[in-house]
Write a protein that holds these residues in place. Structure first.
Motif, PDB file in Angstrom:
ATOM      1  N   GLU A 153       0.828  -1.210   0.000  1.00 35.48           N
ATOM      2  CA  GLU A 153       0.000   0.000   0.000  1.00 35.48           C
ATOM      3  C   GLU A 153       0.862   1.260   0.000  1.00 35.48           C
ATOM      4  N   ALA A 154       1.948   1.255   0.774  1.00 37.96           N
ATOM      5  CA  ALA A 154       2.839   2.420   0.832  1.00 37.96           C
ATOM      6  C   ALA A 154       3.497   2.672  -0.521  1.00 37.96           C
ATOM      7  N   ILE A 155       3.872   1.600  -1.211  1.00 36.24           N
ATOM      8  CA  ILE A 155       4.497   1.756  -2.528  1.00 36.24           C
ATOM      9  C   ILE A 155       3.460   2.157  -3.579  1.00 36.24           C
ATOM     10  N   GLU A 156       2.248   1.643  -3.454  1.00 43.30           N
ATOM     11  CA  GLU A 156       1.188   2.028  -4.397  1.00 43.30           C
ATOM     12  C   GLU A 156       0.877   3.521  -4.321  1.00 43.30           C
ATOM     13  N   GLU A 157       1.119   4.119  -3.162  1.00 43.86           N
ATOM     14  CA  GLU A 157       0.891   5.558  -3.011  1.00 43.86           C
ATOM     15  C   GLU A 157       1.820   6.399  -3.881  1.00 43.86           C
ATOM     16  N   GLU A 158       2.904   5.791  -4.368  1.00 39.51           N
ATOM     17  CA  GLU A 158       3.818   6.498  -5.277  1.00 39.51           C
ATOM     18  C   GLU A 158       3.214   6.634  -6.680  1.00 39.51           C
ATOM     19  N   LYS A 159       2.123   5.908  -6.944  1.00 37.26           N
ATOM     20  CA  LYS A 159       1.358   5.997  -8.197  1.00 37.26           C
ATOM     21  C   LYS A 159       2.227   5.842  -9.452  1.00 37.26           C
ATOM     22  N   GLY A 160       3.149   4.901  -9.386  1.00 30.83           N
ATOM     23  CA  GLY A 160       3.959   4.580 -10.554  1.00 30.83           C
ATOM     24  C   GLY A 160       5.067   5.555 -10.854  1.00 30.83           C
ATOM     25  N   GLN A 161       5.242   6.585 -10.008  1.00 21.38           N
ATOM     26  CA  GLN A 161       6.301   7.574 -10.225  1.00 21.38           C
ATOM     27  C   GLN A 161       7.617   7.079  -9.623  1.00 21.38           C
ATOM     28  N   PRO A 162       8.754   7.581 -10.113  1.00 20.77           N
ATOM     29  CA  PRO A 162      10.048   7.141  -9.578  1.00 20.77           C
ATOM     30  C   PRO A 162      10.177   7.444  -8.086  1.00 20.77           C
ATOM     31  N   PHE A 163      10.694   6.497  -7.343  1.00 19.93           N
ATOM     32  CA  PHE A 163      10.920   6.678  -5.905  1.00 19.93           C
ATOM     33  C   PHE A 163      12.055   5.778  -5.446  1.00 19.93           C
ATOM     34  N   ASP A 164      12.637   6.124  -4.303  1.00 26.95           N
ATOM     35  CA  ASP A 164      13.690   5.311  -3.692  1.00 26.95           C
ATOM     36  C   ASP A 164      13.032   4.404  -2.656  1.00 26.95           C
ATOM     37  N   TYR A 311      17.062  -6.088  -9.252  1.00 24.92           N
ATOM     38  CA  TYR A 311      17.242  -7.132 -10.275  1.00 24.92           C
ATOM     39  C   TYR A 311      15.968  -7.343 -11.092  1.00 24.92           C
ATOM     40  N   MET A 312      14.812  -7.243 -10.467  1.00 22.02           N
ATOM     41  CA  MET A 312      13.566  -7.405 -11.214  1.00 22.02           C
ATOM     42  C   MET A 312      13.390  -6.294 -12.244  1.00 22.02           C
ATOM     43  N   ALA A 313      13.775  -5.069 -11.876  1.00 14.35           N
ATOM     44  CA  ALA A 313      13.649  -3.948 -12.812  1.00 14.35           C
ATOM     45  C   ALA A 313      14.650  -4.065 -13.960  1.00 14.35           C
ATOM     46  N   THR A 455       4.588  -4.238 -10.771  1.00 16.51           N
ATOM     47  CA  THR A 455       5.675  -4.504 -11.717  1.00 16.51           C
ATOM     48  C   THR A 455       6.709  -3.400 -11.549  1.00 16.51           C
ATOM     49  N   PHE A 456       7.960  -3.782 -11.379  1.00 14.46           N
ATOM     50  CA  PHE A 456       9.031  -2.816 -11.108  1.00 14.46           C
ATOM     51  C   PHE A 456       9.817  -2.548 -12.391  1.00 14.46           C
ATOM     52  N   ARG A 457       9.964  -1.242 -12.696  1.00 12.24           N
ATOM     53  CA  ARG A 457      10.621  -0.814 -13.940  1.00 12.24           C
ATOM     54  C   ARG A 457      11.590   0.327 -13.675  1.00 12.24           C
ATOM     55  N   PRO A 458      12.581   0.503 -14.557  1.00  8.81           N
ATOM     56  CA  PRO A 458      13.454   1.676 -14.432  1.00  8.81           C
ATOM     57  C   PRO A 458      12.662   2.935 -14.789  1.00  8.81           C
ATOM     58  N   PRO A 459      12.959   4.081 -14.193  1.00 10.23           N
ATOM     59  CA  PRO A 459      12.326   5.332 -14.615  1.00 10.23           C
ATOM     60  C   PRO A 459      12.670   5.626 -16.067  1.00 10.23           C
ATOM     61  N   ARG A 480      16.387   4.749  -7.905  1.00 12.52           N
ATOM     62  CA  ARG A 480      14.941   5.015  -8.018  1.00 12.52           C
ATOM     63  C   ARG A 480      14.354   4.028  -9.008  1.00 12.52           C
ATOM     64  N   ILE A 481      13.158   3.558  -8.693  1.00 12.32           N
ATOM     65  CA  ILE A 481      12.438   2.681  -9.623  1.00 12.32           C
ATOM     66  C   ILE A 481      10.969   3.133  -9.668  1.00 12.32           C
ATOM     67  N   CYS A 482      10.265   2.615 -10.649  1.00 18.21           N
ATOM     68  CA  CYS A 482       8.822   2.829 -10.754  1.00 18.21           C
ATOM     69  C   CYS A 482       8.113   1.530 -10.420  1.00 18.21           C
ATOM     70  N   ALA A 483       7.066   1.620  -9.599  1.00 17.02           N
ATOM     71  CA  ALA A 483       6.266   0.438  -9.256  1.00 17.02           C
ATOM     72  C   ALA A 483       4.872   0.623  -9.836  1.00 17.02           C
ATOM     73  N   VAL A 484       4.596  -0.110 -10.899  1.00 22.77           N
ATOM     74  CA  VAL A 484       3.335   0.043 -11.625  1.00 22.77           C
ATOM     75  C   VAL A 484       2.350  -1.048 -11.178  1.00 22.77           C
ATOM     76  N   PRO A 485       1.162  -0.683 -10.683  1.00 20.64           N
ATOM     77  CA  PRO A 485       0.179  -1.707 -10.288  1.00 20.64           C
ATOM     78  C   PRO A 485      -0.165  -2.618 -11.465  1.00 20.64           C
ATOM     79  N   ARG A 486      -0.254  -3.920 -11.171  1.00 21.30           N
ATOM     80  CA  ARG A 486      -0.604  -4.866 -12.215  1.00 21.30           C
ATOM     81  C   ARG A 486      -2.095  -4.829 -12.490  1.00 21.30           C
ATOM     82  N   ALA A 487      -2.457  -5.028 -13.726  1.00 22.19           N
ATOM     83  CA  ALA A 487      -3.873  -5.019 -14.103  1.00 22.19           C
ATOM     84  C   ALA A 487      -4.562  -6.222 -13.511  1.00 22.19           C
TER      85      ALA A 487
END
Length: 487
Positions: A153-164, A311-313, A455-459, A480-487
């Motif tokens: 939930e805390a990571i979802e609050e980043e709304k897919g934007q880059p964060f540490d 590593y996942m990103a 899903t974790f991706r590079p910015p 920093r990575i982006c955490a995108v909620p999965r569909a």
């Protein structure tokens, strides 16, 4: 006669100059150092060293494990079987060295660095208490699952934007050990707890640095000089003070008949030995043992998880395979549990490969042989410090098909998970990590929960790096990575 001898002595003393005395003192010190550094017969060979400083200036403190791996070519190489024998063989049960800089303040680690009877008593009590408060039980697993939900939930609050993700992960992992030691969890926005985590992070980095190691060589001189080692001392004192405040808070409403957490249980144990000056159960050890659990229960698992997301990103195709297995075995709505692990060989293999490649404690923890022994034909006298080069073990081309590549297939055979004897992230023997069972459960539940929902991706337009920062643990540099909620 006495007058004549006195006059002769006075004449000789008058003939000595200060410079002569100084040179004589220096020569004497060099002679003593030479005697100390003489290698016993059949002692392992090593690179030439300087007087007093030894090999201090030959080490690269930013990549110490690689210096041992590549630079000190005259050091003997031993086989995996010999390394395992050295650590586990009962005839040379080893004890950790205690040259930690913080010993000057009376706070070297009790569960990790203490020796002999004190270590046995403190470790036995810690293991029993951890089990009493849920280690290996469903109740503790449920706490990990709950904390994993908070972290997602805390990571979802980043709304897919880059964060540490650094301190979010540290906070989540730390809350598990805090629920055992302090009897409570802390919100991710708790400023005091964030300060505690930052102190811990700084201590982890500073303690393995050049200045702190120089302190170990010349403690009597270095304690009077400014430098990062003084920051380390101050941080340790702040950490001890924070824990002391927690203990005082527990004392105010302590009920001996009902232990709520580790601190309560320790206070009860202390009460048994009231008036016994030889007991190892006293308040100083309570502070240090609590800090041990807090440090070990936070830093290692949190650092491994930070490597895992990185590593996942970097390897999206591997992340997709993990997500496919999650979807197939537990789906999107069911909370992961440790019982799922045996049905998820690929996810389990990925976690193990993160530990192998992350290599967060590359030289293990220093050990000291307790009496004369032999290793690979070399004589090791009692008191010899031994460093186990886990980097060499975890990157050995004879053991791993692609030692320098992130490859989960190292832990798979015919689609099933395969244990590897050359894999020792928790060490082995009587001094193995006492929180191994907890760490394994945390790694699986946290990692699987995160990749299940995100899903974790590079910015965009940023390239992620596998560069590391050397400290007590080998951790990734800030990223920093982006955490995108999965569909």
């Amino acid at each position: 006669m006495l007058a004549t001898l006195g006059s002769l002595a006075a004449a000789l003393w008058a003939g000595f100059h200060f410079r002569t005395l100084l040179l004589g003192a220096v020569a004497f010190l060099f002679f003593v150092d030479f005697l100390k550094r003489r290698r016993p017969k059949k002692y392992p060979p090593g690179p030439p060293s300087l007087p007093f400083f030894g090999n201090f200036f030959q080490l690269d403190f930013q990549e110490a494990h690689l210096a041992f791996q590549l630079g000190l070519d005259s050091l003997p190489r031993v086989r995996r079987e010999e390394v395992l024998d050295l650590i586990i063989k009962s005839s040379i049960i080893s004890q950790f060295g205690k040259d930690e800089p913080e010993k000057d303040k009376g706070s070297y680690r009790r569960l990790i660095m203490s020796t002999d009877q004190e270590w046995k008593e403190q470790r036995r009590f810690a293991l029993t208490t951890l089990r009493n408060f849920g280690l290996g039980k469903k109740s503790l697993e449920e706490r990990i699952q709950e904390e994993a939900r908070h972290l997602v939930e805390a990571i979802e609050e980043e709304k897919g934007q880059p964060f540490d993700p650094h301190f979010k992960i540290n906070n989540a992992v730390s809350n598990i050990i805090c629920s055992i030691t302090f009897g409570e969890r802390f919100e991710y926005q708790d400023s005091q707890f964030q300060e505690l985590l930052k102190l811990l992070d700084e201590v982890t980095y500073l303690e393995a640095g050049r200045w702190c190691q120089l302190y170990n060589v010349f403690p009597c001189i270095m304690k009077f000089l400014p430098g990062p080692h003084q920051t380390l001392f101050r941080n340790w004192m702040k950490l001890k003070l924070l824990v002391s405040h927690m203990i005082e808070k527990h004392k105010r409403d302590w009920n001996p008949a009902e232990s709520r957490d580790f601190i309560d249980a320790y206070l009860k144990e202390m009460a048994k030995y009231t008036g016994n000056a030889t007991s190892s159960f006293h308040e100083e050890n309570l502070v240090c043992s609590t800090l041990d659990l807090f440090f070990a229960g936070t830093e290692t698992t949190a650092t491994t998880l930070r490597w895992a997301l990185l590593y996942m990103a970097i390897y999206p195709e591997i992340q997709e395979k993990v997500q496919a297995e999650i979807d197939r075995v537990i789906g999107q709505s069911q909370q992961p549990s440790t019982t799922d692990r045996e049905h998820m060989p690929y996810t389990n293999a990925v976690i193990h490969e993160v530990q192998r490649m992350g290599n967060i404690i590359p030289l293990n923890v220093p050990r000291v042989v307790t009496f004369d022994t032999t290793l690979a034909g070399y004589h090791l006298p009692k008191g010899t410090m031994v460093l186990t080069n886990l980097t060499a073990l975890h990157r050995d081309p004879a053991e791993w098909a692609t030692p320098d590549t992130f490859n989960p297939e190292h832990f798979l055979e015919n689609g099933q998970f395969k244990k590897r004897e050359a894999f020792l992230p928790f060490s082995i023997g009587k001094r193995a990590c006492l929180g191994e069972q907890l760490a394994r459960a945390e790694l699986f539940i946290f990692f699987t929960s995160l990749v299940q929902k995100l899903t974790f991706r590079p910015p965009a337009n940023e390239k992620l790096s596998l560069k590391f920062r050397m400290g007590l643990t080998l951790c990734p540099v800030s990223y920093r990575i982006c955490a995108v909620p999965r569909a």
